[in-house]
Design a protein around this motif. Structure first.
Motif, mmCIF file in Angstrom:
data_model
loop_
_atom_site.group_PDB
_atom_site.id
_atom_site.type_symbol
_atom_site.label_atom_id
_atom_site.label_comp_id
_atom_site.label_asym_id
_atom_site.label_seq_id
_atom_site.Cartn_x
_atom_site.Cartn_y
_atom_site.Cartn_z
ATOM 1 N N GLY A 4 0.950 -1.327 0.169
ATOM 2 C CA GLY A 4 0.146 -0.213 0.155
ATOM 3 C C GLY A 4 0.816 1.193 -0.031
ATOM 4 O O GLY A 4 0.566 2.303 -0.608
ATOM 5 N N GLN A 5 2.041 1.318 0.699
ATOM 6 C CA GLN A 5 2.712 2.424 1.036
ATOM 7 C C GLN A 5 3.492 2.488 -0.239
ATOM 8 O O GLN A 5 3.887 3.652 -0.837
ATOM 9 N N LEU A 6 3.910 1.427 -1.109
ATOM 10 C CA LEU A 6 4.573 1.472 -2.347
ATOM 11 C C LEU A 6 3.782 2.105 -3.410
ATOM 12 O O LEU A 6 4.092 2.734 -4.305
ATOM 13 N N ALA A 12 1.310 3.775 -8.478
ATOM 14 C CA ALA A 12 0.938 2.706 -9.235
ATOM 15 C C ALA A 12 -0.189 2.193 -8.375
ATOM 16 O O ALA A 12 -0.151 2.250 -7.194
ATOM 17 N N THR A 13 -1.107 1.281 -8.916
ATOM 18 C CA THR A 13 -2.185 0.553 -8.010
ATOM 19 C C THR A 13 -1.380 -0.817 -7.700
ATOM 20 O O THR A 13 -0.408 -1.386 -8.065
ATOM 21 N N PRO A 14 -1.965 -1.324 -6.387
ATOM 22 C CA PRO A 14 -1.529 -2.489 -5.973
ATOM 23 C C PRO A 14 -1.575 -3.644 -7.165
ATOM 24 O O PRO A 14 -0.786 -4.571 -7.239
ATOM 25 N N LYS A 15 -2.682 -3.739 -7.900
ATOM 26 C CA LYS A 15 -2.836 -4.589 -8.653
ATOM 27 C C LYS A 15 -1.779 -4.640 -9.630
ATOM 28 O O LYS A 15 -1.105 -5.543 -10.218
ATOM 29 N N ALA A 16 -1.411 -3.104 -10.196
ATOM 30 C CA ALA A 16 -0.216 -3.272 -11.205
ATOM 31 C C ALA A 16 0.997 -3.602 -10.749
ATOM 32 O O ALA A 16 2.007 -4.379 -11.265
ATOM 33 N N ILE A 17 1.270 -3.219 -9.252
ATOM 34 C CA ILE A 17 2.693 -3.940 -8.662
ATOM 35 C C ILE A 17 2.452 -5.330 -8.552
ATOM 36 O O ILE A 17 3.646 -6.009 -8.980
#
Length: 312
Positions: A4-6, A12-17
């Motif tokens: 979440g912090q990243l 970027a979205t968590p899904k993209a990460i």
């Protein structure tokens, strides 16, 4: 840091990460609780992926750049493989531009062919062009009020009939000289924000209105009708042919008339243009001025009514 912090730091979205992780582009460390942990290197990697993606390099094709960082490069493009990927992306973009340009040119040719296919038909203005109903109405700013009673200056202008017309030596009698900003063409874009400029839109419709009332104006005692703008003669000549105008256009690209009599002008996209107005000239003297002119597609009728109420 956790995902979440990243995401907040990189946009970027968590899904993209997670997708970057699945492709092996970002590899987090898992702590003893099984949670993924990320550090500043991952922040840098995600930001680079997004920056390259905005340039048209797909996520999958960012690998050479991230490998360059992983091997100790200060920048993602310090390595030969990164430069090769740049060139590949440039070549692909060049092909896309070439293809798009060819399709645009083909569309422009079809547009031009369609627009001029029936140009031999002299359609009434109302059938040729319909003006938007919400055009801004120009106000009378008094910029042309000083012109009534002035003589026309000795300004020589090229005419679409191949002659040079000296305004100071026009024929005796009444002559209509209508000034307009510019006429559009089917294959040429109008200036930026043209419809929002009060009094700008409607030059083609106005020309057609003068065309359709030309014989009526002659019957009311007008010797000649001229249109005048700052467009070059070749451009005006195309309009005369396409609209089958029974009168000539005068080209004043250097705005000599404006300089001589302080005729009102305005500027758009860095180009000075005449404001729309009509001069009724009698024996080379300006007898009456119509300014502002609105609506332009009904202006010839307005001029005709004035002539009938003010016979020579």
């Amino acid at each position: 840091m956790q995902i979440g912090q990243l995401a907040r730091l990189t946009g970027a979205t968590p899904k993209a990460i997670r997708r970057y992780e699945a492709l092996g582009l970002v590899t987090p460390v898992r702590n003893r609780n099984g949670y993924r942990e990320y550090d500043e290197h991952h922040v840098r990697s995600v930001r680079e992926i997004r920056a390259l993606n905005r340039l048209g390099i797909t996520v999958e094709e960012t690998r050479p750049f991230l490998d360059c960082l992983a091997t100790g490069g200060d920048h993602v493009d310090d390595c030969p493989a990164s430069l090769a990927e740049y060139q590949r992306a440039i070549d692909a973009l060049t092909m896309t531009i070439t293809d798009a340009t060819e399709r645009r040119d083909a569309l422009q040719r079809r547009l031009r062919d369609a627009a001029y296919r029936h140009s031999e038909l002299a359609l009434p203005a109302s059938e040729l062009i319909t003006l938007p109903p919400d055009l801004p109405v120009p106000i009378d700013d008094g910029a042309a009020s000083h012109l009534t009673g002035q003589p026309l200056p000795p300004v020589a202008l090229d005419s679409t009939d191949g002659t040079v017309v000296d305004l100071g030596r026009l024929d005796s009698g009444r002559i209509i000289l209508y000034l307009y900003p510019l006429t559009g063409r089917p294959d040429t874009d109008l200036p930026t924000g043209w419809n929002t400029i009060p009094g700008a839109r409607g030059c083609t419709a106005q020309a057609c209105d003068f065309r359709d009332h030309h014989e009526d104006l002659r019957a009311a005692g007008v010797q000649r009708v001229f249109g005048l703008s700052s467009q070059p003669t070749a451009y005006q000549a195309e309009v005369v042919r396409r609209l089958r105008l029974p009168f000539a256009m005068l080209s004043d690209t250097s705005l000599h008339l404006a300089a001589a009599v302080a005729a009102p002008t305005f500027e758009v996209d860095g180009t000075a243009l005449y404001k729309r107005m009509t001069l009724i000239v009698r024996d080379r003297m300006i007898e009456h001025v119509f300014h502002p002119v609105f609506p332009p597609d009904q202006h010839a009728s307005e001029v005709l009514r004035w002539l009938q109420s003010n016979p020579a």
